[in-house]
Structures are given as C-alpha cells and as structure tokens.
Design an enzyme around this catalytic site. Structure first.
Site, short mmCIF file in Angstrom:
data_model
loop_
_atom_site.label_atom_id
_atom_site.label_comp_id
_atom_site.label_asym_id
_atom_site.label_seq_id
_atom_site.Cartn_x
_atom_site.Cartn_y
_atom_site.Cartn_z
N HIS A 23 30.19 97.26 141.65
CA HIS A 23 29.54 98.57 141.74
C HIS A 23 28.15 98.55 141.12
CE1 HIS A 23 29.91 102.86 142.55
NE2 HIS A 23 29.25 103.07 141.43
N TYR A 48 26.19 94.50 142.41
CA TYR A 48 25.95 94.17 143.83
C TYR A 48 26.09 92.67 144.10
CZ TYR A 48 24.26 98.94 144.48
OH TYR A 48 24.18 100.31 144.55
N GLU A 75 25.72 108.11 147.94
CA GLU A 75 26.59 107.41 147.00
C GLU A 75 28.05 107.64 147.38
OE1 GLU A 75 25.24 106.36 142.99
OE2 GLU A 75 26.65 107.91 142.41
N HIS A 97 32.17 107.83 146.40
CA HIS A 97 33.15 108.04 145.34
C HIS A 97 34.55 107.87 145.94
CE1 HIS A 97 32.82 109.86 141.07
NE2 HIS A 97 32.29 108.67 141.13
N SER A 132 31.87 109.78 131.10
CA SER A 132 31.80 111.24 131.00
C SER A 132 30.61 111.74 131.81
CB SER A 132 31.65 111.67 129.54
OG SER A 132 32.86 111.46 128.85
N ASP A 143 21.54 104.17 153.08
CA ASP A 143 22.83 103.71 153.60
C ASP A 143 23.91 103.74 152.53
OD1 ASP A 143 23.29 100.94 152.32
OD2 ASP A 143 21.26 100.77 153.10
N GLY A 176 20.28 102.96 148.75
CA GLY A 176 21.60 102.67 149.29
C GLY A 176 22.64 102.47 148.23
N SER A 216 30.12 100.22 148.49
CA SER A 216 31.49 100.39 148.01
C SER A 216 32.34 99.36 148.73
CB SER A 216 31.98 101.80 148.32
OG SER A 216 33.37 101.88 148.09
#
Lengths: 233, 740
Positions: B44, B47, B89, B91, B309, B492, B529, B532
């Site tokens: 993450h 890269y 991004e 998640h 956090s 992207d 970009g 994931s």
C-alpha cells in the site's frame, strides 16, 4: 440590506447562502461566528444548513446552547427576520423559536432530491414575492426533516396560516405520495406566530441560478429584501 | 535470524525482505523499527509491485502543475488562475471487513489528500464493485458502503456527483470501494507536503491518536481476504464533523506565513506521513512520540507510530511562529501539538520521554524493494478470447421482452435509488447531476466548467487487460466528450489480485500498457493514482479493475449537452458507425452475454484513432450548439442507450431499421462495439453534423426520429415508454431489495 450568516462548526451551507444573497442578489452579507454575541449590525439572520457540532446527540441540540443563539433569540424577539434552513430549522426548533421537532425521515434514508413546494401563505415577509398556491422548485437534502408536533400545535399552525410551504407535485397537489420524509400534513416550512421567524427543510440558497437547475429559491430572499426596503422607506 | 515468522506475517514482510533490511542497516532492526519497515514496505505504501510499471505512464502535459507522486495529489491547470487537484483512492479491504466505516473513512482519506494540496474539495465520486445483489451478504455490504459514503460525504458538505456501481460474481468476496476527490485551488496557492529548513517544527493537528487501524496498510491492504475476518480492529472509525472542521482550519492555516507544509496522515499513520515529509524535504527528523495526544492510556511508541486514527494532519511550521498556529486551531476547537522537529541529516530519530527508541536512515525506509516481472499471456485467456460467439443460443423471449429485462439489470438500471442518498447540490455548482454520462460543475466567477467521471469495465479488462484498460480510458473520455468537455487529465485506481501470481503480473503489465497507449492517443497525462492489490478470495483474483477517473474542461459551461431526448421530430444520429445496429463481434465481454447467458468471453476491440475522431466531432457539435442530446453507448449497447435517452427525456423514439446481425437481433441490439455516440439533432442542423463528421472522416448513420410514447425498432421490437421507464427506474431497487 445586510444579511448575517451564522457559522457553527460543521455548517456547510454558509458559503452557498452568501453566494445567493450577495453574489446573485447583490446584498451585503457577513459570516457570524458561533461565539459572537452581537447582531446589531444585521437586518436579517440566516441559520444555514449543515451538521452543526456534528449533530451529535440530536440535530441542533448542541447548537442551541452556543452564545450566538442567545443573540439570535433576542434579535427575533425584537422582530428581526430570521430564517433557518435545514439544520437551521432544526436549531430553531431546538431553541424554542419555532414549535415542533424534526424527526428522522420515515424511510430512514438521507434524501437529496428536487422538491416542489406549494406556497400556502404569501402574506409573510418570506413569501410576499410569490403567489399563494404557486409551486417553488427547490432541492432538499436531509436525513431528519420529518416535521412533527402535537395535535394542538398543528391545529394552531394550520389555523393561523403559519404553515408556509408544503411538499406538493409540480401542479401544486399535496398528496401523501409526494411526501419525501413523512412530515405531518406534508409540512416543509413554518413561521412563528409573529411571522418573523421562518424554518424550512428545503434549501432556497441551492436554487439561485438557472444554470444549476433553477432560481425559485430567490423568491424567498427577494421577499425579505422587498419587505426590508419598504419598511425603511 | 532472531525474528519469528509470526512477527513477519503480522507486518506482511517476507523473509527475503527482512534479510534485505538487515543488509541495508548492517544490523538487526529493533521492534519499533521493524514496524516502520512493515508499514513503509507494505504494498500500500511502498508500491513494490507497481512502481516500475507506474513510472512508464504518461505524466506530463502543458497543464500539469504538480506531477504524479510528487505530492499528495496531482494538480492540473485550468486557466483563469485556477487549478484542479484530483486523485482516486481505494478502501476495498476495510470495506470488506466493516462496510460502513470502511467506505466512510475511504471518503475521508481521499478528501485529506486533496486539501493537503491547499485545495478546497469541490466534488466526490465513487466507483463501487460488488457480487450479485441476489446474495444476502452482498446486499449487506452494498447498504453498508452506501450508508458510509452518504453519512461521511453529506456531513462534510462536498457534493457527491458521480461514479459507478457494477455487480459481477468476481467481486462477491472482495468488493471494490474506490473514492475520487477533486479540489479547486488558486494557481499560486498550491501547498507542498514538506518542510522548508532544518529547525522547522512538525505539528500534529486534529484528532487524538488511538489504537484503531494499526496494521491497516501492512495488514489489510496487503493480504488476501480470507486472512481478514479477524481483523476488524484494523479498520478505522471516521468522524466527518471533525474532518469538516479540519478542512476549514487547514485551509485557513495555509494563509499564515509560518505554515510551510501540509501533509495527510493516512495509511500507516504518523510513520508514513512524517517520514515521507522528511524525505521530500531532504532532511532528517526527530519525532517525540510521548507528545502525541492519545485517545487511550498505555499506548506504546509502536502503536502511536502505526495508528491509523482518522482526521489527523501534519503541518511543517517555521519555529517561533507556532503560537499563531495554535491560536487558529484553538478557534476551531482543534488540538495542535508539536511532535517533532526537522533537522539536517538523513535519519529519523524517535524519542519517548527523552529516550531515543529508534534511529534509522530515512532512505532505507522509503526506498522499498521493487519487483519487476515479465509474464507471458496465459493459455486460458487465449481460449476465452477465441470463443465462438455465434453459437451462443438465441434467447427464447421476444426482442421487446429482452429489452425490458436488460433495462432492469442491476448494472444498467438507474442508480437514482443510490445517489439520492448523497448530497449532490451543496456548494451550488452542479450543472449536470449524477445520472448523466459525466457530472458537470461550473466554476464560480468564470465562464468555465469541469466535467468528471469514473469508468472501468472489469469484465472487458479480464478478457483483454491491454485493450480493456484502453477502453476504460476511451470510455471515460467519451463520457466527458458527450457533455461537450475536452478531456485534460486522468487519475487511476488499480484494483488487482495477488501480484505474486503470474496471471496478475500479466494483467498489471498489460493494463498499464493499455492505459499508456490510450492516454497518449488523447494526449493527456495520468496525474495521480492508487494501487490496491491482493484482491482475492480463496485464491481467485477479481477481474482486473483499473478504474479511470477523468477530468474535462468546458470553456463555456452554458454550452453543454445532456442525455435525454428533447423534442418531437428531432433526428437520431449515430456517430462512429454507418449502421444503426451492432454485429455479433460486439457480444464480446458484453453485459448481455454475462447477464443473460452467464458467459464472459470473446475478444474486445478498440480502434483508438476512430475513438479520438468520434469524440472530437461530438465535442465540436455540442460547442457549436448543433446537438439536442448526446449519450455514450456502453453497457447494454444501442438498444439500452436509446431507451435511456427516451426515458430521461420522457419522449419516445423510433429506429427505421430492424435490429438484425446475421439473424441475431440480440447481438444487434445489445452488442457493445466501442466508439459510438448517440445524438439527437434538430432537422435543421443535420447537414452541419454530417459535414462535421465527414471532415473528420467519422462514419455516421441517420437512424430514426424522436417522438411518440413508445420505443420501436423496425418491425420486430416495440415497447411502451412507460414500461421501459418502469423497468429502468425500478430495476435497481427490485434487484437489491431484501427478500426471503
């Protein structure tokens, strides 16, 4: 005239309201921080939309205790025009400046849609630029706009002409099907007994130019301005 | 080696990577230090499998003000002294574990990346992928994700103007939740996430630090899904109210002369944010973990450094000016605390109550290993591509029945039941609301507007990652062009499976090649970009899903076009083809083939030269005011695109020619050949449209007329507009409502 736009932490309709009354309608407008206690320099006060203090506990429940609300209450008691939009309406109800409560939408979802508001009383200082029975095309955006009050209060509001806007279809028909949040009697906006404090769930400041879908919201601000100018003359 | 496999597993480092750390340091890393490596060498943050590939993407144009990777987000010049910061991004992993908070904090994270640039966030988009909605857990995930986006975005006052929702079995165990944020900034006010000189102070502002989200980056985002069920505590919890206040305070703080840098505190918390800032500043850094305000007692330096956090930012502040900063944050009732100091040198030194607990050369932390690969095309893919589509059985329904079925498919039906839960009006700039091909926003104080969209068809990328990704770029740009906007930049979100497997390595390499080829054809850069990886369940990777976010510019926002047909007797024109209907080739990777026949096969195709010319003609026609409506052909092909124009415009349409492709009305109606745009034009403007197309060597077909209360296609398909409208408007709610 000079509009004062109250900013609580978490308010987000402040800049939109400023754009509508100042950028579009050419009036003076200033932001009022929630800690301020002097409102003498203003001719009208707007409590804009947003999530004041995060709407923790209950919408508007914390905002009512902020220093500025004491000043707003005094301003309203002197007869000054106050308009609460969306979260502002919730704050006015929590503060006791308007009767009733705004509960969660009956379908339990947040709802962002264009609504058509039937003008039920065009003799208020907020609606004098409209014609009774006309519809105003204005968007709403809330999760807790389901207006409720006890039967006596509703009867008093209805009898006194304090119900100013109702959710309707484009032709002005008020039906249960068109009710977007479960509000009793399709109520979208009310005034206080003296007619100088308006609370409404839809956002007139978001309907201020044709390019962004319509400018019917200007009717409300224009009414306030016209009445102020006449009063001064 | 003293380190246990269990410890390495916890931070998702391989034994070889551990040995590389020992080699670089010339010693064994301490426990805290190892945590820093785990975070910064995670996929993450580091890269590892994508950096070499991402370097090959086109990244420059005259409009690029901040290049990809240099700061928290890329920045594009719009003219008139205005610029746009934009980024996508993901998640995915947190949302699979806890959909509401996962999606909410995904929105929060991308917003922080944008205002870290000094930009005021003006729009959000969401690109979502789920399994089929007939599955109860999928509906739970869907409702949780929508609820999280709605709750966070609405509270914070940023309009959510677009995106996509796509269902396919491949995403059942691993949904994709990507968020895009776009911010507006004055040209001279772009912020940097760096300090200016040694002695500058590092301030932490916003929320207190708790134990939530520890190992979010190294754990959740760098593992496959079956390992995650017990990792709920690695999901962060969001507070949008705090973030709203933080935005206002940070944007105000950037006007103070002493505030020289602003940085998002996101994945891997203070570790990643502070060390990246020091690296960017080419300085060393002292960090005092004991000064970090805590949400709970007894936290170790390790926990403080790795907590994720939410709603925290870092500021670099000139020493001696910090009291002004404290005053400003105090006005907003926010904490601001000095937690470090930049210094000359190359190390990050961490202190706890006066004791140095770790000292590490920054370069060893930030220069994560890079894995390069060259993997041949797998045989199974060749077999899928060569599938004979003419043998797909004809459906045993009429064409009219199939049209209604397709209009009610969850991937095609209107998503209004979702986006009406998002505020898309706030900030009063929304000219084209969600539901069109792209959202259009005006820019106050100028005549200009911007258009925004996200796009990616994972099914097509699966069948050919190179062509499929080129199609994602082409389609995103087409979505902009139909509004009249000129594409100017891309961002992207690469969503792929385990990069340690050959199939995924092949997909990644090909996808980047396709993105490069298409971006170059349009002459536009990729300015930011996100990657994931490890999106898998039980060893099965998701469809490769390189989501493309696109930005377009309208010089005169009044001159835009929308989807719905406008007037009786307007002529319906198809740009990009000389016949109304598609051929059997268009079945490759189509929604029809998967939704009706359960097949994902065929060879997708794209003629990029034609695509660019078709879009040019469309934009020129919109700008010249020749077009009454414009709509891109995509999922569901010609028949569903026509139906959408009619339903949205609330007016019928008829096409002269009967749908037929070598005896197949289904391929004709629902084939998905690329580079096609459906226009409706007043008869008076038809000759000018034809001339424009001719000038650009773009094929064109005049296919029918707007009018009436039905959709009729030649003599073998006629559907009442009211029936089509019911299918399209209610299909999504019917498919996603809970039932026994």
């Amino acid at each position: 005239m000079k509009f004062g736009i109250v900013v609580f932490p978490g308010t987000w309709s402040d800049r939109d309201t400023h754009h509508a009354v100042s950028g579009v309608l050419g009036q003076d407008a200033e932001y009022i921080w929630h800690g301020d206690e002097k409102l003498d320099q203003f001719d009208a006060i707007v409590l804009p939309g947003g999530f004041s203090y995060g709407d923790f506990l209950r919408c508007g429940a914390i905002a009512r205790f902020s220093p500025v609300m004491e000043a707003v209450t005094a301003f309203a008691e002197r007869g000054g025009p106050v308009i609460g939009i969306c979260n502002g309406f919730q704050v006015l109800c929590e503060s006791g400046l308007l009767p009733g409560v705004l509960m969660r939408n009956d379908h339990l979802e947040f709802r962002c849609i264009w609504t058509d508001l039937r003008v039920e009383n065009s003799s208020t200082i907020f609606t004098s630029a409209s014609i009774e029975g006309q519809t105003l095309h204005i968007p709403m955006s809330h999760g807790e706009g389901n207006y409720q009050a006890d039967a006596d209060t509703i009867k008093r509001l209805e009898d006194n002409g304090q119900v100013v806007f109702r959710y309707a279809d484009t032709n002005g028909n008020v039906t249960p099907d068109i009710n977007p949040n479960g509000s009793i009697n399709n109520i979208a906006g009310i005034v206080n007994e003296h007619g100088n404090v308006l609370g409404m769930m839809p956002h007139p400041e978001k309907a201020c130019e044709k390019l962004i879908g319509g400018d019917d919201g200007n009717v409300i601000f224009t009414s306030i301005i016209d009445n102020f100018v006449q009063a001064v003359v | 080696m003293t380190v246990s496999q269990e410890t390495l597993d916890e931070i998702a480092l391989s034994r070889a990577e551990y040995e590389a750390i020992v080699d670089r340091l010339g010693r064994e890393p301490g426990p805290l230090e190892l945590g820093l490596f785990g975070a910064l060498w995670s996929e993450h943050c580091g890269y590892k499998h994508t950096k070499a590939l991402l370097r090959t993407l086109p990244s420059s144009s005259e409009r690029v003000l901040v290049a990809p990777g240099a700061e928290n987000a890329g920045v594009i010049d719009l003219g008139d002294g205005l610029a746009i910061a934009m980024k996508v991004e993901s998640h995915n992993h947190p949302s699979a574990v806890e959909p509401f908070e996962g999606a909410a904090t995904g929105v929060g994270g991308i917003i922080r990346d944008i205002f870290a640039m000094g930009a005021r966030p003006i729009a959000l988009l969401n690109s979502l992928r789920f399994g089929q909605p007939s599955d109860a857990r999928t509906r739970y995930l869907l409702n949780g994700v929508i609820g999280g986006i709605s709750s966070y975005g609405n509270c914070i006052g940023i309009p959510d103007v677009g995106g996509e929702i796509f269902f396919s079995d491949t995403y059942k165990g691993n949904p994709l939740v990507n968020a895009m944020c776009v911010g507006l900034i004055e040209n001279g006010k772009i912020a940097s996430a760096s300090a200016r000189e040694p002695g500058d102070l590092l301030l932490l502002v916003g929320a207190d630090t708790g134990r939530d989200g520890i190992h979010g980056a190294s754990g959740l985002a760098s593992r496959t899904f079956e390992e995650q069920t017990e990792m709920r505590s690695a999901v962060q919890v969001g507070n949008p109210f705090l973030e709203k206040v933080l935005i206002e305070a940070c944007i105000e703080a950037l006007d103070l002369p002493g505030v020289v840098g602003l940085q998002d505190c996101g994945a891997a918390g203070i570790t990643s944010a502070a060390i990246e800032m020091a690296e960017r500043s080419v300085m060393g850094l002292q960090l005092f973990v004991d000064r970090v305000p805590r949400r709970e007692e007894g936290m170790t330096p390790y926990e403080v450094m790795l907590s994720e956090s939410q709603e925290r930012m870092l500021l670099a502040v000139t020493a001696g000016t910090e009291s002004e900063v404290f005053d400003l944050f105090d006005k907003w009732d926010l904490d601001a605390t000095v937690i470090g100091e930049f210094e000359a040198g190359e190390d990050v030194r961490i202190f706890d109550n006066g004791m140095m607990v770790s000292s590490t050369p920054i370069i060893t932390l930030t220069d994560a290993p890079r894995y390069e690969f060259s993997t041949p095309k797998p045989d199974w893919l060749t077999t899928l591509q060569n599938a004979e589509l003419t043998v797909v059985p004809m459906p045993d329904t009429t064409a009219a029945e199939m049209l209604l079925k397709m209009l009610s498919a969850p991937n095609i039906a209107s998503k209004f039941p979702v986006y009406r839960q998002y505020d898309y009006h706030v900030q009063t700039n929304t000219v084209i609301e969600p539901g069109g091909d792209a959202a259009v926003l005006r820019l106050k104080g100028t005549k200009r507007g911007i258009a925004l969209t996200t796009d990616c068809n994972g099914r097509i990328c699966y069948l050919d990652p190179e062509v499929g990704t080129a199609i994602a770029v082409a389609e995103a740009c087409r979505n902009l062009s139909v509004t009249g906007a000129e594409p100017v930049a891309l961002t992207d979100g690469l969503n792929f499976g385990n990069p340690e497997t050959p199939d995924v390595q092949f997909q990644l390499t090909e996808a980047i090649a396709g993105m490069t080829r298409a971006a170059n054809a349009f002459g536009i850069p990729i300015v930011s970009g996100n990657a994931s990886l490890y999106n898998e369940t039980a060893g099965a990777a998701i469809f490769p899903t390189p989501i493309i976010g696109a930005l377009g510019v309208l010089d005169d926002v009044e001159k835009h076009s929308t989807v719905g047909f406008k007037a009786e007797n307007d002529v319906i024109v198809l740009l990009g083809s000389d016949s109304a209907w598609d051929t059997t080739d268009g079945l490759a990777g189509s929604e029809y083939l998967e939704f009706v026949h359960g097949r994902v096969e065929g060879q997708p195709a794209l003629d990029l030269d034609l695509e660019v010319r078709v879009q040019t003609v469309c934009r020129d026609a919109v700008r010249a005011g020749l077009v009454a409506s414009a709509h891109d052909l995509s999922d569901g092909g010609m028949a569903t695109a026509l139906a959408e124009c009619a339903i949205i415009g609330n007016i019928g349409a008829s096409v002269t020619e009967s749908p037929d492709a070598g005896g197949r009305w289904d391929a004709a109606m629902f084939g998905e050949a690329q580079s096609r745009i459906l226009l409706s034009v007043s008869p008076d403007n038809l000759d000018r449209i034809k001339a424009l197309a001719h000038d650009h060597d773009v094929p064109l077909a005049v296919i029918g007329l707007v009018g009436g209360d039905a959709l009729s296609f030649g003599d073998n398909c006629s559907v009442l507009l009211s029936d089509a409208s019911d299918a399209w408007k209610n299909g999504f709610s019917r498919a996603t409502s809970d039932r026994d």
